[in-house]
Design a protein around this motif. Structure first.
Motif, PDB file in Angstrom:
ATOM      1  N   PRO A  11     115.648  47.569 -25.410  1.00 40.13           N
ATOM      2  CA  PRO A  11     115.971  46.365 -24.637  1.00 40.13           C
ATOM      3  C   PRO A  11     114.907  46.053 -23.582  1.00 40.13           C
ATOM      4  CG  PRO A  11     117.358  48.196 -23.957  1.00 40.13           C
ATOM      5  CD  PRO A  11     116.524  48.692 -25.096  1.00 40.13           C
ATOM      6  N   SER A  12     114.743  44.760 -23.311  1.00 30.54           N
ATOM      7  CA  SER A  12     113.816  44.293 -22.285  1.00 30.54           C
ATOM      8  C   SER A  12     114.228  42.872 -21.918  1.00 30.54           C
ATOM      9  CB  SER A  12     112.377  44.300 -22.825  1.00 30.54           C
ATOM     10  OG  SER A  12     112.214  43.270 -23.780  1.00 30.54           O
ATOM     11  N   PRO A  13     113.647  42.301 -20.866  1.00 30.64           N
ATOM     12  CA  PRO A  13     113.975  40.906 -20.549  1.00 30.64           C
ATOM     13  C   PRO A  13     113.643  39.943 -21.694  1.00 30.64           C
ATOM     14  CG  PRO A  13     112.965  41.959 -18.665  1.00 30.64           C
ATOM     15  CD  PRO A  13     112.842  42.929 -19.809  1.00 30.64           C
ATOM     16  N   ALA A  14     112.706  40.331 -22.565  1.00 30.92           N
ATOM     17  CA  ALA A  14     112.343  39.486 -23.708  1.00 30.92           C
ATOM     18  C   ALA A  14     113.132  39.850 -24.970  1.00 30.92           C
ATOM     19  CB  ALA A  14     110.847  39.615 -23.995  1.00 30.92           C
ATOM     20  N   ASN A  15     113.877  40.953 -24.927  1.00 36.29           N
ATOM     21  CA  ASN A  15     114.607  41.408 -26.114  1.00 36.29           C
ATOM     22  C   ASN A  15     115.943  42.005 -25.696  1.00 36.29           C
ATOM     23  OD1 ASN A  15     115.001  42.218 -28.914  1.00 36.29           O
ATOM     24  ND2 ASN A  15     114.688  44.294 -28.174  1.00 36.29           N
ATOM     25  N   GLY A  16     116.997  41.339 -26.029  1.00 32.71           N
ATOM     26  CA  GLY A  16     118.322  41.851 -25.697  1.00 32.71           C
ATOM     27  C   GLY A  16     119.125  40.855 -24.895  1.00 32.71           C
ATOM     28  N   ARG A  17     120.289  41.315 -24.490  1.00 33.19           N
ATOM     29  CA  ARG A  17     121.201  40.482 -23.709  1.00 33.19           C
ATOM     30  C   ARG A  17     121.261  40.997 -22.277  1.00 33.19           C
ATOM     31  NH1 ARG A  17     126.153  40.619 -28.019  1.00 33.19           N
ATOM     32  NH2 ARG A  17     125.012  39.681 -29.716  1.00 33.19           N
ATOM     33  N   LEU A  18     121.395  40.073 -21.348  1.00 36.36           N
ATOM     34  CA  LEU A  18     121.543  40.426 -19.943  1.00 36.36           C
ATOM     35  C   LEU A  18     122.961  40.924 -19.708  1.00 36.36           C
ATOM     36  CD1 LEU A  18     120.486  40.410 -16.998  1.00 36.36           C
ATOM     37  CD2 LEU A  18     121.316  38.045 -16.848  1.00 36.36           C
ATOM     38  N   TYR A  19     123.088  42.065 -19.064  1.00 29.63           N
ATOM     39  CA  TYR A  19     124.408  42.615 -18.752  1.00 29.63           C
ATOM     40  C   TYR A  19     125.033  41.787 -17.634  1.00 29.63           C
ATOM     41  CZ  TYR A  19     128.036  45.723 -17.075  1.00 29.63           C
ATOM     42  OH  TYR A  19     129.243  46.243 -16.685  1.00 29.63           O
ATOM     43  N   THR A  20     126.222  41.239 -17.900  1.00 25.24           N
ATOM     44  CA  THR A  20     126.923  40.439 -16.896  1.00 25.24           C
ATOM     45  C   THR A  20     128.346  40.930 -16.673  1.00 25.24           C
ATOM     46  OG1 THR A  20     127.608  38.853 -18.588  1.00 25.24           O
ATOM     47  CG2 THR A  20     125.563  38.358 -17.384  1.00 25.24           C
ATOM     48  N   GLY A  21     128.768  41.920 -17.445  1.00 22.98           N
ATOM     49  CA  GLY A  21     130.123  42.448 -17.329  1.00 22.98           C
ATOM     50  C   GLY A  21     130.387  43.441 -18.437  1.00 22.98           C
ATOM     51  N   PRO A  22     131.593  43.978 -18.482  1.00 25.67           N
ATOM     52  CA  PRO A  22     131.913  44.995 -19.495  1.00 25.67           C
ATOM     53  C   PRO A  22     131.590  44.521 -20.913  1.00 25.67           C
ATOM     54  CG  PRO A  22     133.703  44.792 -17.913  1.00 25.67           C
ATOM     55  CD  PRO A  22     132.737  43.678 -17.622  1.00 25.67           C
ATOM     56  N   ILE A  23     131.129  45.466 -21.723  1.00 20.27           N
ATOM     57  CA  ILE A  23     130.772  45.184 -23.116  1.00 20.27           C
ATOM     58  C   ILE A  23     131.900  45.710 -23.998  1.00 20.27           C
ATOM     59  CG2 ILE A  23     129.100  45.646 -24.950  1.00 20.27           C
ATOM     60  CD1 ILE A  23     127.051  46.159 -22.625  1.00 20.27           C
ATOM     61  N   LEU A  24     132.477  44.842 -24.798  1.00 18.42           N
ATOM     62  CA  LEU A  24     133.542  45.236 -25.698  1.00 18.42           C
ATOM     63  C   LEU A  24     132.953  46.002 -26.883  1.00 18.42           C
ATOM     64  CD1 LEU A  24     136.520  45.116 -26.642  1.00 18.42           C
ATOM     65  CD2 LEU A  24     135.931  42.975 -27.798  1.00 18.42           C
ATOM     66  N   VAL A  25     133.423  47.217 -27.088  1.00 15.37           N
ATOM     67  CA  VAL A  25     132.993  48.035 -28.224  1.00 15.37           C
ATOM     68  C   VAL A  25     134.204  48.180 -29.135  1.00 15.37           C
ATOM     69  CG1 VAL A  25     132.140  50.290 -28.947  1.00 15.37           C
ATOM     70  CG2 VAL A  25     131.256  49.243 -26.855  1.00 15.37           C
ATOM     71  N   SER A  26     134.166  47.494 -30.277  1.00 19.58           N
ATOM     72  CA  SER A  26     135.308  47.519 -31.187  1.00 19.58           C
ATOM     73  C   SER A  26     134.942  47.999 -32.587  1.00 19.58           C
ATOM     74  CB  SER A  26     135.947  46.129 -31.270  1.00 19.58           C
ATOM     75  OG  SER A  26     134.992  45.192 -31.718  1.00 19.58           O
ATOM     76  N   ASN A  27     133.660  48.352 -32.774  1.00 20.86           N
ATOM     77  CA  ASN A  27     133.242  48.920 -34.051  1.00 20.86           C
ATOM     78  C   ASN A  27     132.061  49.854 -33.834  1.00 20.86           C
ATOM     79  OD1 ASN A  27     131.068  47.131 -33.743  1.00 20.86           O
ATOM     80  ND2 ASN A  27     132.068  45.568 -34.946  1.00 20.86           N
TER      81      ASN A  27
END
Length: 191
Positions: A11-27
């Motif tokens: 991950p990097s500012p050019a690759n990935g999503r910005l963390y803004t809150g909890p990440i749902l892990v369902s799989n």
């Protein structure tokens, strides 16, 4: 800012999503994250693997965006053996059987393994430092806790066993070098 990925890439500012809150892990997913701040060196990449065994057992033999053939034009096979999964004796206990042993999660960028020209698994007979890829390794204990999670290098292991004509399933080797992360793994694997 924290950026995260679920496709194995760094991950990097050019690759990935910005963390803004909890990440749902369902799989089943390999979550990688790193922190970035202007005028500072980025954090190390942290990798955590989340396994859902029902999905592991039903993973298909072929998958979109994965190589359809491996070295020597051998048909790719990404799935669990359906003869074992559907076996009347072994199948019903397989989920608990998998929980009874530790799992080693090896994570790297998708192309590092599966790209037809540069992927180390697809080109399993290639060797040397040019065929080494950065990644991470996490040993997940039977209770779900992590024994270790660290950055390392990944290479194919073996000699004749790398050739699909002899065997289609290959071993991977983890290398611990300071250019990737810790220069040693200190873990009492067999207490």
């Amino acid at each position: 800012q924290i950026f995260w990925t679920t496709n194995g890439s760094v991950p990097s500012p050019a690759n990935g999503r910005l963390y803004t809150g909890p990440i749902l892990v369902s799989n089943t997913v390999c979550l990688r994250a790193a922190a970035f701040k202007s005028n500072f060196i980025a954090s190390d990449v942290d990798t955590q693997t989340y396994l859902f065994l029902s999905q592991v057992l039903r993973q298909p033999a072929t998958m979109a965006a994965y190589a359809a053939t491996w070295q020597a034009n051998y048909p790719a096979d990404y799935g669990m053996d359906s003869n074992v999964v559907n076996h009347p004796v072994y199948g019903p206990s397989l989920t608990n059987d998998l929980r009874s042993i530790p799992s080693l999660s090896i994570v790297t960028d998708h192309n590092s393994l599966w790209n037809t020209s540069t992927g180390i698994y697809v080109n399993s007979t290639m060797s040397g430092q040019a065929w080494e890829r950065p990644g991470s390794a996490e040993l997940i204990n039977q209770d779900g806790s992590s024994a270790f999670a660290l950055r390392c290098a990944i290479r194919m292991q073996g000699n004749a066993s790398r050739d699909n004509v002899r065997t289609p399933k290959h071993s991977l080797r983890l290398l611990f070098k300071s250019e990737y992360g810790p220069s040693k793994l200190s873990y009492n694997w067999f207490p």
